[in-house]
Every structure is written in structure tokens, then in C-alpha cells.
Design a protein around this motif. Structure first.
Motif, PDB file in Angstrom:
ATOM      1  N   ASP A  54       0.837  -1.079   0.032  1.00  0.00           N
ATOM      2  CA  ASP A  54      -0.225  -0.009  -0.058  1.00  0.00           C
ATOM      3  C   ASP A  54       0.722   1.127   0.136  1.00  0.00           C
ATOM      4  O   ASP A  54       0.443   2.477   0.263  1.00  0.00           O
ATOM      5  N   HIS A  55       2.087   1.060  -0.357  1.00  0.00           N
ATOM      6  CA  HIS A  55       2.947   2.220  -0.094  1.00  0.00           C
ATOM      7  C   HIS A  55       3.015   3.069   1.061  1.00  0.00           C
ATOM      8  O   HIS A  55       3.007   4.295   1.055  1.00  0.00           O
ATOM      9  N   ASN A  56       2.696   2.319   2.172  1.00  0.00           N
ATOM     10  CA  ASN A  56       2.739   3.083   3.398  1.00  0.00           C
ATOM     11  C   ASN A  56       3.843   2.480   4.484  1.00  0.00           C
ATOM     12  O   ASN A  56       3.651   2.443   5.621  1.00  0.00           O
ATOM     13  N   GLN A  57       4.907   1.787   4.025  1.00  0.00           N
ATOM     14  CA  GLN A  57       6.044   1.057   4.949  1.00  0.00           C
ATOM     15  C   GLN A  57       7.125   1.720   4.805  1.00  0.00           C
ATOM     16  O   GLN A  57       7.682   2.137   3.590  1.00  0.00           O
ATOM     17  N   LEU A  58       7.706   2.313   5.682  1.00  0.00           N
ATOM     18  CA  LEU A  58       8.958   3.031   5.753  1.00  0.00           C
ATOM     19  C   LEU A  58      10.003   1.837   5.723  1.00  0.00           C
ATOM     20  O   LEU A  58      10.001   0.856   6.236  1.00  0.00           O
ATOM     21  N   GLN A  59      11.063   2.040   4.736  1.00  0.00           N
ATOM     22  CA  GLN A  59      12.304   1.295   4.344  1.00  0.00           C
ATOM     23  C   GLN A  59      13.702   2.198   4.503  1.00  0.00           C
ATOM     24  O   GLN A  59      13.390   3.176   3.715  1.00  0.00           O
ATOM     25  N   LEU A  60      14.423   1.576   5.317  1.00  0.00           N
ATOM     26  CA  LEU A  60      15.674   2.243   5.472  1.00  0.00           C
ATOM     27  C   LEU A  60      16.766   1.439   4.848  1.00  0.00           C
ATOM     28  O   LEU A  60      16.830   0.222   4.999  1.00  0.00           O
ATOM     29  N   HIS A  61      17.481   1.976   3.812  1.00  0.00           N
ATOM     30  CA  HIS A  61      18.830   1.302   3.214  1.00  0.00           C
ATOM     31  C   HIS A  61      19.965   1.735   3.323  1.00  0.00           C
ATOM     32  O   HIS A  61      20.000   2.977   3.742  1.00  0.00           O
ATOM     33  N   TRP A  62      20.940   0.973   3.245  1.00  0.00           N
ATOM     34  CA  TRP A  62      22.452   1.137   3.477  1.00  0.00           C
ATOM     35  C   TRP A  62      23.137   0.124   2.836  1.00  0.00           C
ATOM     36  O   TRP A  62      22.854  -1.017   2.792  1.00  0.00           O
ATOM     37  N   GLN A  63      24.282   0.662   2.438  1.00  0.00           N
ATOM     38  CA  GLN A  63      25.384  -0.320   2.118  1.00  0.00           C
ATOM     39  C   GLN A  63      26.603  -0.546   3.105  1.00  0.00           C
ATOM     40  O   GLN A  63      26.952   0.668   3.792  1.00  0.00           O
ATOM     41  N   ASP A  64      27.035  -1.498   3.391  1.00  0.00           N
ATOM     42  CA  ASP A  64      28.145  -2.032   4.014  1.00  0.00           C
ATOM     43  C   ASP A  64      29.138  -2.755   3.139  1.00  0.00           C
ATOM     44  O   ASP A  64      28.855  -4.063   3.098  1.00  0.00           O
ATOM     45  N   ASN A  65      30.230  -2.242   2.790  1.00  0.00           N
ATOM     46  CA  ASN A  65      31.139  -2.686   1.720  1.00  0.00           C
ATOM     47  C   ASN A  65      30.193  -3.207   0.805  1.00  0.00           C
ATOM     48  O   ASN A  65      29.822  -2.100   0.166  1.00  0.00           O
ATOM     49  N   ASP A  66      30.278  -4.254   0.011  1.00  0.00           N
ATOM     50  CA  ASP A  66      29.318  -4.506  -1.121  1.00  0.00           C
ATOM     51  C   ASP A  66      27.991  -5.087  -0.599  1.00  0.00           C
ATOM     52  O   ASP A  66      27.356  -5.632  -1.633  1.00  0.00           O
ATOM     53  N   ASN A  67      27.785  -5.096   0.547  1.00  0.00           N
ATOM     54  CA  ASN A  67      26.442  -5.721   0.809  1.00  0.00           C
ATOM     55  C   ASN A  67      25.367  -4.553   1.000  1.00  0.00           C
ATOM     56  O   ASN A  67      25.715  -3.486   1.816  1.00  0.00           O
ATOM     57  N   GLY A  68      24.131  -4.562   0.594  1.00  0.00           N
ATOM     58  CA  GLY A  68      23.033  -4.004   0.664  1.00  0.00           C
ATOM     59  C   GLY A  68      22.047  -4.288   1.637  1.00  0.00           C
ATOM     60  O   GLY A  68      21.857  -5.580   1.802  1.00  0.00           O
ATOM     61  N   PHE A  69      21.714  -3.444   2.546  1.00  0.00           N
ATOM     62  CA  PHE A  69      20.725  -4.042   3.634  1.00  0.00           C
ATOM     63  C   PHE A  69      19.230  -2.998   3.618  1.00  0.00           C
ATOM     64  O   PHE A  69      19.602  -1.969   3.076  1.00  0.00           O
ATOM     65  N   MET A  70      18.249  -3.525   3.983  1.00  0.00           N
ATOM     66  CA  MET A  70      17.237  -2.903   4.133  1.00  0.00           C
ATOM     67  C   MET A  70      16.362  -3.154   5.449  1.00  0.00           C
ATOM     68  O   MET A  70      16.485  -4.410   5.869  1.00  0.00           O
ATOM     69  N   LEU A  71      15.929  -2.236   6.092  1.00  0.00           N
ATOM     70  CA  LEU A  71      15.081  -2.345   7.580  1.00  0.00           C
ATOM     71  C   LEU A  71      13.901  -1.893   7.404  1.00  0.00           C
ATOM     72  O   LEU A  71      13.713  -0.580   6.904  1.00  0.00           O
ATOM     73  N   ILE A  72      12.950  -2.511   7.994  1.00  0.00           N
ATOM     74  CA  ILE A  72      11.437  -2.208   7.841  1.00  0.00           C
ATOM     75  C   ILE A  72      10.745  -2.550   9.193  1.00  0.00           C
ATOM     76  O   ILE A  72      11.420  -3.348   9.920  1.00  0.00           O
ATOM     77  N   PRO A  73       9.835  -1.725   9.602  1.00  0.00           N
ATOM     78  CA  PRO A  73       9.300  -2.040  10.919  1.00  0.00           C
ATOM     79  C   PRO A  73       8.569  -3.134  10.899  1.00  0.00           C
ATOM     80  O   PRO A  73       8.118  -3.752   9.838  1.00  0.00           O
ATOM     81  N   ALA A  74       8.589  -4.252  12.061  1.00  0.00           N
ATOM     82  CA  ALA A  74       7.950  -5.391  11.893  1.00  0.00           C
ATOM     83  C   ALA A  74       6.446  -5.284  12.443  1.00  0.00           C
ATOM     84  O   ALA A  74       6.040  -4.310  12.873  1.00  0.00           O
ATOM     85  N   ASP A  75       5.699  -6.136  11.766  1.00  0.00           N
ATOM     86  CA  ASP A  75       4.181  -6.077  12.133  1.00  0.00           C
ATOM     87  C   ASP A  75       4.054  -6.192  13.682  1.00  0.00           C
ATOM     88  O   ASP A  75       4.777  -7.025  14.116  1.00  0.00           O
ATOM     89  N   VAL A  76       3.167  -5.175  14.169  1.00  0.00           N
ATOM     90  CA  VAL A  76       3.104  -5.835  15.813  1.00  0.00           C
ATOM     91  C   VAL A  76       1.565  -6.194  15.964  1.00  0.00           C
ATOM     92  O   VAL A  76       0.726  -6.188  14.875  1.00  0.00           O
TER      93      VAL A  76
END
Length: 76
Positions: A54-76
Motif C-alpha cells: 500500500d506504499h505506507n511502509q518505511l524502508q531504510l537502506h544502506w550499504q556496508d562494503n559490497d552488501n546492501g541492507f534494508m530495514l523495515i518495521p516489524a508488524d505488531v
């Protein structure tokens, strides 16, 4: 430190489960600290997007060396 409570999140990355790895994070003055491998990500390394079905989810992205990561809030 902001003195906040841990936040339940899902962490995604190349060597992590496809459905995300449940972990917790805390917001500090200049970084996010994750329980996973005691990872600390400075805010200057983060980019924020809005996604999800629904395009209502915050996504945080970052790179660590050659690895990409994404963090999202877990459903409560």
C-alpha cells in the motif's frame, strides 16, 4: 542517547532469510543500533523510502562494503 525503547524490525540483506531476519533496533543520537551482530549504522549512511503493497511502509537502506541492507518495521 535518546533513551527510547527497542523497536521490532525485519532486516533484509544478501545472506539473510528472504522473508527478513527479525531483530530489534534502537535510535541513538546519530545512528541506529541493531541487536543483529551489534550493528551500528550512522544516519549519514541511511536512505529512506516508502514501499510495501500500500506504499505506507518505511524502508531504510544502506550499504556496508559490497552488501546492501534494508530495514523495515516489524508488524505488531
Amino acid at each position: 542517547m535518546l533513551g527510547n525503547q527497542p523497536i521490532n524490525v525485519l532486516l533484509f540483506g544478501q545472506h539473510l532469510p528472504a522473508a527478513g531476519l527479525p531483530t530489534r533496533c534502537q535510535i541513538q543520537d546519530d545512528a541506529i543500533e541493531l541487536d543483529y551482530q551489534q550493528l551500528r549504522v550512522p544516519f549519514v549512511q541511511l536512505t529512506a523510502d516508502v514501499g510495501g503493497f500500500d506504499h505506507n511502509q518505511l524502508q531504510l537502506h544502506w550499504q556496508d562494503n559490497d552488501n546492501g541492507f534494508m530495514l523495515i518495521p516489524a508488524d505488531v
